[in-house]
Design an enzyme around this catalytic site. Sequence first.
Site, PDB file in Angstrom:
ATOM      1  N   SER A 136      -5.564   0.049   8.456  1.00 62.61           N
ATOM      2  CA  SER A 136      -6.813  -0.725   8.307  1.00 62.61           C
ATOM      3  C   SER A 136      -7.388  -0.588   6.906  1.00 62.61           C
ATOM      4  O   SER A 136      -8.329   0.159   6.692  1.00 62.61           O
ATOM      5  CB  SER A 136      -7.842  -0.227   9.334  1.00 62.61           C
ATOM      6  OG  SER A 136      -7.948   1.197   9.272  1.00 62.61           O
ATOM      7  N   LYS A 189       0.306  10.921   7.081  1.00 64.29           N
ATOM      8  CA  LYS A 189       0.938   9.710   6.534  1.00 64.29           C
ATOM      9  C   LYS A 189       0.573   9.538   5.063  1.00 64.29           C
ATOM     10  O   LYS A 189       1.337   8.945   4.287  1.00 64.29           O
ATOM     11  CB  LYS A 189       0.559   8.478   7.364  1.00 64.29           C
ATOM     12  CG  LYS A 189      -0.932   8.186   7.471  1.00 64.29           C
ATOM     13  CD  LYS A 189      -1.484   7.306   6.390  1.00 64.29           C
ATOM     14  CE  LYS A 189      -2.985   7.157   6.489  1.00 64.29           C
ATOM     15  NZ  LYS A 189      -3.537   6.288   5.436  1.00 64.29           N
ATOM     16  N   ASP A 242       0.097   3.173  10.714  1.00 64.62           N
ATOM     17  CA  ASP A 242      -0.638   3.547   9.508  1.00 64.62           C
ATOM     18  C   ASP A 242       0.316   3.985   8.404  1.00 64.62           C
ATOM     19  O   ASP A 242       0.081   3.747   7.218  1.00 64.62           O
ATOM     20  CB  ASP A 242      -1.626   4.670   9.841  1.00 64.62           C
ATOM     21  CG  ASP A 242      -2.849   4.649   8.941  1.00 64.62           C
ATOM     22  OD1 ASP A 242      -2.922   3.803   8.032  1.00 64.62           O
ATOM     23  OD2 ASP A 242      -3.751   5.477   9.153  1.00 64.62           O
ATOM     24  N   THR A 246       0.431   2.231   4.654  1.00 65.80           N
ATOM     25  CA  THR A 246       0.048   3.078   3.523  1.00 65.80           C
ATOM     26  C   THR A 246       1.198   3.260   2.538  1.00 65.80           C
ATOM     27  O   THR A 246       0.972   3.398   1.335  1.00 65.80           O
ATOM     28  CB  THR A 246      -0.450   4.449   4.025  1.00 65.80           C
ATOM     29  OG1 THR A 246      -1.410   4.245   5.055  1.00 65.80           O
ATOM     30  CG2 THR A 246      -1.100   5.241   2.912  1.00 65.80           C
ATOM     31  N   ARG A 253      -4.263   3.716  -2.025  1.00 59.71           N
ATOM     32  CA  ARG A 253      -4.513   4.609  -3.163  1.00 59.71           C
ATOM     33  C   ARG A 253      -3.483   5.729  -3.230  1.00 59.71           C
ATOM     34  O   ARG A 253      -3.134   6.204  -4.306  1.00 59.71           O
ATOM     35  CB  ARG A 253      -5.934   5.158  -3.077  1.00 59.71           C
ATOM     36  CG  ARG A 253      -6.182   6.051  -1.883  1.00 59.71           C
ATOM     37  CD  ARG A 253      -7.645   6.376  -1.685  1.00 59.71           C
ATOM     38  NE  ARG A 253      -8.378   5.255  -1.131  1.00 59.71           N
ATOM     39  CZ  ARG A 253      -9.627   5.337  -0.683  1.00 59.71           C
ATOM     40  NH1 ARG A 253     -10.271   6.478  -0.725  1.00 59.71           N
ATOM     41  NH2 ARG A 253     -10.235   4.292  -0.191  1.00 59.71           N
ATOM     42  N   GLU A 279      -6.520  11.081  -0.649  1.00 61.59           N
ATOM     43  CA  GLU A 279      -6.578  12.053   0.441  1.00 61.59           C
ATOM     44  C   GLU A 279      -5.284  12.840   0.599  1.00 61.59           C
ATOM     45  O   GLU A 279      -5.292  14.005   1.000  1.00 61.59           O
ATOM     46  CB  GLU A 279      -6.910  11.346   1.767  1.00 61.59           C
ATOM     47  CG  GLU A 279      -8.210  10.561   1.776  1.00 61.59           C
ATOM     48  CD  GLU A 279      -9.427  11.442   2.009  1.00 61.59           C
ATOM     49  OE1 GLU A 279      -9.337  12.661   1.804  1.00 61.59           O
ATOM     50  OE2 GLU A 279     -10.482  10.897   2.392  1.00 61.59           O
TER      51      GLU A 279
END
Length: 336
Positions: A136, A189, A242, A246, A253, A279
Site C-alpha cells: 500500500s 520485507k 508487500d 516493495t 524507499r 525502515e
Amino acid sequence: MAKVSVIGAGSWGTALAMLLAGNGHDTILWSHREEQAAELSKTREHKAKLPGVILPKELKITSNLEQAAKERDVLVLAVPSVAVRETSKKLKACALPGQLIVNVAKGIEAHTLTTLTDMIEEELPGVHACVLSGPSHAEEVSRGLPTTCVVGARDKKTAEYLQNIFMSPVFRVYISPDILGIELGGALKNVIALAAGTADGLGYGDNTKAALITRGITEIVRLGVAMGAKTETFYGLSGIGDLIVTCASRHSRNRKAGYLMGQGRTMEQAMAEVKMVVEGVYSAKAGLELSRKYQVEMPIIEQVNQVLFEGKEPGDAVRELMVRDKKIESWDSSWK
C-alpha cells in the site's frame, strides 16, 4: 461515523487520513510540527510528500496532540517505527484504557526485539493495539488507486469494526488474528527490498529479483513460524504481497536506498539521498538478532547486515549467496 485521529502527517499518515475522511468519519490529522500543520491547513496539499493531491475539506489538521488524541474512538499511529515508543509515551496523558490504537508503521525495535504493537501496549497499558499492513504505497492510496490491506486484531469483533472503518470501494480490507505474522512480514520485507534494490543498482536482472523475493519470503516464513506466527500469513497481503511491491516499485524507499548502495553509495549517503525514513536499515539488525535467538538460517538478511554495517561490497555479498552449500528446496519422504 467514528471519531478517528491519525497521529503522524507523513505520506502514509496523510493518505490514510484522506481515506478515512472520505469514508465519512470525523477525522483529525496530527503533525508534530506546528508549521507543517499550518501549511497543510492553508494549502490543503502535502507538497513535499504527495504533490498534486488535494486534502478533503472535511479533514481537520492540528499540531496539538491532546486535541487530536483525547476522546477519539480510534488512533492510527502513523509515525516512523523508530518514533513509535516515543510517540506512545507522549500519548499517555491522552489515551484511555480500552482505546483502539492501530499501528501502520513497519519495523521491530532493534535493541529490544519488540514488535510495534507490543511496544504500544507496554507504554500504554490497557489500550488495544492492532495493526494495518499490506502492499500500500501512500502515493497510490492518496490518488484512490485500488489497494488491499489486512487488519490484525486480538479479537474478531475489533477486527471487523476496523475493517468497516477503513474499507472503501478502492481500499479493500481483510482481517486476521495473526498480529505477530503481519508485523514480521511488514518489517522484514523491507530488509529484502534493500537487497533487491542493491541488485538493481549492481545491474542485475529480473532473475536475480525473483530469486531474492522467493528466497526472501522463505527466510521470513522460517523465522515467523519459529516465533509462533502462522505460515499462511506470509503468503498473504502482509507477506508476499508487500514483499513484491516493495522490491519492485519505484515508490519504495527501501528499494531506492538499496539501488543507491548498489551504485556505490554508503548506507548513510543512500539514506540522506532518499530523504525519508528507510525502515529496512533499522529492521535489518533486529532480523539478524531474531534469527540468532531462534536459531533460524537467514542468509540474505545476514548479507544485508554486512553490507549496511560492516562495509562489505554488495557484489561480494551476492557472490557469497550464490556459492553457499547446495540445498534442497522441498522434500518428500518417498523421494529416493
